[in-house]
Design a protein around this motif. Sequence first.
Motif, PDB file in Angstrom:
ATOM      1  N   VAL A 154     -17.860   1.790   5.418  1.00  0.00           N
ATOM      2  CA  VAL A 154     -18.590   0.554   5.756  1.00  0.00           C
ATOM      3  C   VAL A 154     -18.344   0.155   7.211  1.00  0.00           C
ATOM      4  O   VAL A 154     -17.398   0.633   7.840  1.00  0.00           O
ATOM      5  N   ASP A 155     -19.209  -0.744   7.711  1.00  0.00           N
ATOM      6  CA  ASP A 155     -19.011  -1.150   9.107  1.00  0.00           C
ATOM      7  C   ASP A 155     -18.617  -2.623   9.233  1.00  0.00           C
ATOM      8  O   ASP A 155     -18.841  -3.248  10.262  1.00  0.00           O
ATOM      9  N   VAL A 156     -18.027  -3.168   8.147  1.00  0.00           N
ATOM     10  CA  VAL A 156     -17.457  -4.522   8.246  1.00  0.00           C
ATOM     11  C   VAL A 156     -15.935  -4.385   8.123  1.00  0.00           C
ATOM     12  O   VAL A 156     -15.448  -3.376   7.594  1.00  0.00           O
ATOM     13  N   PRO A 157     -15.174  -5.379   8.610  1.00  0.00           N
ATOM     14  CA  PRO A 157     -13.710  -5.289   8.475  1.00  0.00           C
ATOM     15  C   PRO A 157     -13.271  -5.281   7.013  1.00  0.00           C
ATOM     16  O   PRO A 157     -13.878  -5.956   6.176  1.00  0.00           O
ATOM     17  N   VAL A 158     -12.205  -4.521   6.741  1.00  0.00           N
ATOM     18  CA  VAL A 158     -11.698  -4.388   5.367  1.00  0.00           C
ATOM     19  C   VAL A 158     -10.334  -5.068   5.264  1.00  0.00           C
ATOM     20  O   VAL A 158      -9.478  -4.907   6.143  1.00  0.00           O
ATOM     21  N   ILE A 159     -10.163  -5.816   4.190  1.00  0.00           N
ATOM     22  CA  ILE A 159      -8.891  -6.478   3.905  1.00  0.00           C
ATOM     23  C   ILE A 159      -8.246  -5.681   2.766  1.00  0.00           C
ATOM     24  O   ILE A 159      -8.881  -5.476   1.724  1.00  0.00           O
ATOM     25  N   ALA A 160      -7.002  -5.238   2.952  1.00  0.00           N
ATOM     26  CA  ALA A 160      -6.347  -4.404   1.933  1.00  0.00           C
ATOM     27  C   ALA A 160      -5.596  -5.278   0.933  1.00  0.00           C
ATOM     28  O   ALA A 160      -4.870  -6.196   1.326  1.00  0.00           O
ATOM     29  N   ALA A 161      -5.756  -4.977  -0.358  1.00  0.00           N
ATOM     30  CA  ALA A 161      -5.040  -5.706  -1.407  1.00  0.00           C
ATOM     31  C   ALA A 161      -4.457  -4.731  -2.408  1.00  0.00           C
ATOM     32  O   ALA A 161      -5.003  -3.654  -2.637  1.00  0.00           O
ATOM     33  N   GLY A 162      -3.335  -5.134  -3.018  1.00  0.00           N
ATOM     34  CA  GLY A 162      -2.733  -4.321  -4.075  1.00  0.00           C
ATOM     35  C   GLY A 162      -1.459  -3.663  -3.605  1.00  0.00           C
ATOM     36  O   GLY A 162      -1.484  -2.699  -2.851  1.00  0.00           O
ATOM     37  N   GLY A 163      -0.315  -4.221  -4.022  1.00  0.00           N
ATOM     38  CA  GLY A 163       0.963  -3.602  -3.716  1.00  0.00           C
ATOM     39  C   GLY A 163       1.543  -3.979  -2.365  1.00  0.00           C
ATOM     40  O   GLY A 163       2.451  -3.306  -1.877  1.00  0.00           O
ATOM     41  N   ILE A 164       1.041  -5.063  -1.773  1.00  0.00           N
ATOM     42  CA  ILE A 164       1.563  -5.469  -0.459  1.00  0.00           C
ATOM     43  C   ILE A 164       2.373  -6.762  -0.625  1.00  0.00           C
ATOM     44  O   ILE A 164       1.842  -7.774  -1.088  1.00  0.00           O
ATOM     45  N   ALA A 165       3.659  -6.701  -0.273  1.00  0.00           N
ATOM     46  CA  ALA A 165       4.482  -7.904  -0.424  1.00  0.00           C
ATOM     47  C   ALA A 165       5.517  -8.047   0.685  1.00  0.00           C
ATOM     48  O   ALA A 165       6.326  -8.965   0.655  1.00  0.00           O
ATOM     49  N   ASP A 166       5.511  -7.135   1.656  1.00  0.00           N
ATOM     50  CA  ASP A 166       6.392  -7.335   2.815  1.00  0.00           C
ATOM     51  C   ASP A 166       5.741  -6.729   4.060  1.00  0.00           C
ATOM     52  O   ASP A 166       4.642  -6.161   3.988  1.00  0.00           O
ATOM     53  N   GLY A 167       6.448  -6.865   5.190  1.00  0.00           N
ATOM     54  CA  GLY A 167       5.871  -6.438   6.461  1.00  0.00           C
ATOM     55  C   GLY A 167       5.583  -4.941   6.530  1.00  0.00           C
ATOM     56  O   GLY A 167       4.661  -4.513   7.223  1.00  0.00           O
TER      57      GLY A 167
END
Length: 312
Positions: A163-176
Amino acid sequence: MKNNEICEILNIEVPIFQGGMAWVSDSSLAAAVSNAGGLGIIAAGNAPKDWIVDQIRKTKELTNKPFALNIMLLSPFIDDVIDAVIEEKVKIVVTGAGNPGKYFKKLNEAGVKIIPVVPTVSQAVRMVRNDGVVALVAEGAEAGGHIGVTNTMSLIPQIVDAVDVPVIAAGGIADGRGVAAAFCLGAKAVQVGTRFIVADECSVSEEYKEKVIKAKDTSTIVTGSSTGHPVRILKNKFSKLFKKLEDENTSPEELEKLGAGKLRSAVVDGDVDNGSVMAGQIAGMVKKRESCESIINDLLEGYERTIREVYE
Ligand SMILES: Cc1cc2nc3c(=O)[nH]c(=O)nc-3n(C[C@H](O)[C@H](O)[C@H](O)COP(=O)(O)O)c2cc1C
């Protein structure tokens, strides 16, 4: 990372979203995240219009920063929810499963920025064809709640390429480190759910928070695959019963009936044995109760530290 493309589009300072969580993310949590510079998101779930309007107004009293509403396109009240968004002038909407059809058209005509949550490349490609879609949340199967099958590590770069829009990642992220990894995969922001459940400003039951804090890496299970609606939850009496009935080929209708109201039991009544305690695989790393501001600062500092270490 601060003030990047996503921040510019949404007028936020830090590209960190607090994921919309049915029954969990109300005005108190959303406003606290927005005040800390991220994007706070109220979850509409299956709630009626009155509750949603009330939450939007409360959020506006608690913050003058941007916030969003997460809506389920399959909600029985979806027409009313769309009216609430437009009447209350909500500027950003994150959408869950369902057909965008006439709803995206209405939102776009009202100038609302739309961010669909997608679990596959094909859905990502379909969603960006709609006017008003400014970005996508790509959610991997590590996440808590309703999920797809592809994990974050594999999903993010494939959607970023498609895709050509920005992607926000989700799932399994909880620290830097997770934030840095997501950015390395091409994401322009992250959406965090499970870690915010234990935030001071999150109004879920104490029992729910304790259950998340006590969780290990192997504490979650996916139920509901046989009904076509897989959900990641923490293992307990309810998950055991659900799984047993699924193994015995219980009909999807009966299983759906069994699951109805169970998230509410855990969140509101604190029944974490017989209720559905939705949380992601990263719950094993969530050990500390703290404010939303402290969580956002930790994610930011951890990201910067990780990037420095990688390049040293
Ligand atoms: C308790 C709970 C409820 C959720 N409810 C929703 C929801 O109503 N709508 C939605 O789009 N996502 C929902 N999610 C997914 C989150 O918005 C977010 O994408 C996910 O939690 C991110 O993964 P993580 O749990 O690993 O941080 C829910 C997640 C949890 C843990």
